[in-house]
Write an enzyme that holds these catalytic residues in place. Structure first.
Site, mmCIF file in Angstrom:
data_model
loop_
_atom_site.group_PDB
_atom_site.id
_atom_site.type_symbol
_atom_site.label_atom_id
_atom_site.label_comp_id
_atom_site.label_asym_id
_atom_site.label_seq_id
_atom_site.Cartn_x
_atom_site.Cartn_y
_atom_site.Cartn_z
ATOM 1 N N GLU A 115 0.848 -1.179 0.000
ATOM 2 C CA GLU A 115 0.000 0.000 0.000
ATOM 3 C C GLU A 115 0.884 1.229 0.000
ATOM 4 O O GLU A 115 2.072 1.152 0.322
ATOM 5 C CB GLU A 115 -0.925 0.013 1.229
ATOM 6 C CG GLU A 115 -0.204 0.126 2.557
ATOM 7 C CD GLU A 115 -1.150 -0.009 3.765
ATOM 8 O OE1 GLU A 115 -1.909 -0.987 3.810
ATOM 9 O OE2 GLU A 115 -1.108 0.858 4.643
ATOM 10 N N ARG A 192 -2.905 -7.386 13.109
ATOM 11 C CA ARG A 192 -2.780 -6.369 14.148
ATOM 12 C C ARG A 192 -1.788 -6.811 15.217
ATOM 13 O O ARG A 192 -1.913 -7.906 15.746
ATOM 14 C CB ARG A 192 -4.125 -6.148 14.853
ATOM 15 C CG ARG A 192 -5.002 -5.191 14.158
ATOM 16 C CD ARG A 192 -6.244 -4.859 15.014
ATOM 17 N NE ARG A 192 -7.305 -4.572 14.069
ATOM 18 C CZ ARG A 192 -8.348 -5.348 13.853
ATOM 19 N NH1 ARG A 192 -8.539 -6.428 14.564
ATOM 20 N NH2 ARG A 192 -9.213 -5.025 12.930
HETATM 21 ZN ZN ZN Z 1 -2.073 -0.978 6.363
#
Ligand code: ZN
Length: 313
Positions: A115, A192
C-alpha cells in the site's frame, strides 16, 4: 463507448474513524465513525457499483469479469487495485500486511498488500508510524511483551504532501488527525500487533494476530526518517513498483500551468481528485471525485486548479 466510469463508493465504519469524509469531501456517509471510503474497489468486502451509463448498477468486479476488453484484455483473476480515502480521527492499530506468497498460502488465496499513502491533511505536530527497530522475531516479541512501544516503533513527523510506500512486512499505523489517499493492492488482510487495548462498542477487543505478524515482519528494513516528496513539475511519480505506479498531477497550483494533458496508455487508470476543482476531459470534477479511466481513454486533459492522484499498473 464510455471511456471513463464513475463508481459509487463503499464506506466503512471504523472504531478510529471520523466525519471528514462528509464535512471535507462532501460524501453522503452513514452515521457514526466512518474511517474509509473505498472509492475505486472491486474487492468482495466492498465491491463498488457503477454509478451511471451503460453499466449502471453493475459492480466493478462484474465489469472486470465480463468486459475485460474495456481494460485492454489485461490478465488477472481480479481487479488488482483498491483506492481509498482514510479519515483517521483516532489512531489505527499497529499493523503489518503479508506479501502475495504468504497471503496465498494462509489467507485463502488472497493477494498480499502493498500500500502507499499520499498525505492529504495532518494536524500540526502530527506523526505516523512507519517501520520498527527490532532486529529479530525474538527481539520484537520481547519488546511487545514488555510494552516498549516508543522504543520499538519508528514514529516520524508528517505534513500534507508527504508520501509513504508501505511494503509488505512494514509495521505501520496512521495516527489520529490524518487524512490520506491510499493506493493499494486489492486485499483486506491485516495483522494487528497492538490496538491500544481499545474496546469496541460491545465491550470486546478487536483480535490481534501477533504470530502472523512475526511471520511476515521484515526485520532487515531500515526505518525511514521522512516522507518528504521532491516535486518534479506538473507530474511527479510518487511510486513505481511491480504492483502499481502512482503519480501526482498538478494544474493551476504552485506555479504549474492551469492545463495539462497526461497520456494514459494503460489498461486502466484510477483518477482521484484530492484537492481543488476543475475539469477532466470536459467533465466537471472536484476534491473527492474518483474516476476509472478505461483502456479506450488515451489521455487525460486536466484544467483548473487541482491536485490529482493517478494510480495504474
Ligand atoms: Zn495498512
Amino acid at each position: 463507448m464510455e471511456s471513463m466510469i464513475e463508481l459509487v463508493p463503499v464506506f466503512k465504519e471504523k472504531i478510529w474513524g471520523g466525519r471528514k469524509l462528509e464535512t471535507e469531501f462532501g460524501y453522503k456517509i452513514p452515521a457514526g465513525p466512518v474511517g474509509e471510503c473505498w472509492a475505486i474497489s472491486a474487492h468482495p468486502a466492498g465491491d463498488d457499483q457503477i454509478a451511471s451509463g451503460e453499466y449502471a448498477g453493475q459492480t466493478l468486479s462484474w465489469l472486470w469479469d465480463n468486459h475485460r476488453e474495456l481494460f485492454g484484455n489485461v490478465e488477472g483473476d481480479r481487479f488488482p487495485l483498491l483506492i481509498k480515502i482514510i479519515d483517521a480521527k483516532d489512531d489505527l492499530s499497529i499493523q503489518v500486511h503479508p506479501d502475495n506468497a504468504y497471503a496465498a498460502e494462509h489467507e485463502n488465496g488472497s493477494l498480499g498488500k502493498k500500500e502507499c499513502w499520499y498525505v492529504l491533511s495532518a494536524e500540526p505536530g502530527q506523526t505516523i508510524v512507519v517501520g520498527q527497530r527490532a532486529h529479530s522475531r525474538e527481539e520484537f516479541a520481547q519488546m511487545v511483551e514488555e510494552g516498549r512501544w516508543s522504543e520499538l516503533l519508528n514514529e516520524i513527523p508528517i505534513k500534507a504532501g508527504d508520501f509513504f510506500q508501505i511494503d509488505p512486512g512494514t509495521v505501520h499505523a496512521i495516527k489520529g488527525g490524518t487524512v490520506i489517499l491510499e493506493s493499494q493492492q486489492s486485499s483486506d488482510v491485516t495483522y494487528r500487533v497492538y490496538d491500544y487495548d481499545r474496546k469496541q462498542d460491545d465491550g470486546t477487543l478487536r483480535p490481534l494476530h501477533l504470530q502472523q505478524a512475526l511471520d511476515v515482519i521484515d526485520f532487515d528494513q531500515v526505518p525511514l526518517a521522512s516522507g518528504e516528496v521532491e516535486l518534479t513539475g506538473a507530474v511527479t511519480t510518487l511510486e513505481h513498483n511491480e504492483c502499481y505506479t502512482v503519480d501526482l498531477a498538478r494544474v493551476g497550483v504552485d506555479g504549474c500551468p492551469d492545463t495539462l494533458t497526461v497520456a494514459t496508455p494503460h489498461p486502466f487508470t484510477c483518477v482521484s481528485v484530492v484537492e481543488g476543482a476543475g475539469t477532466l476531459n470536459g467533465r466537471a470534477v472536484k476534491k473527492g471525485t474518483h474516476l476509472l479511466a478505461l483502456a479506450s481513454c488515451d489521455e487525460l486533459q486536466l484544467s483548473g486548479a487541482m491536485q490529482v492522484v493517478l494510480s495504474y499498473l
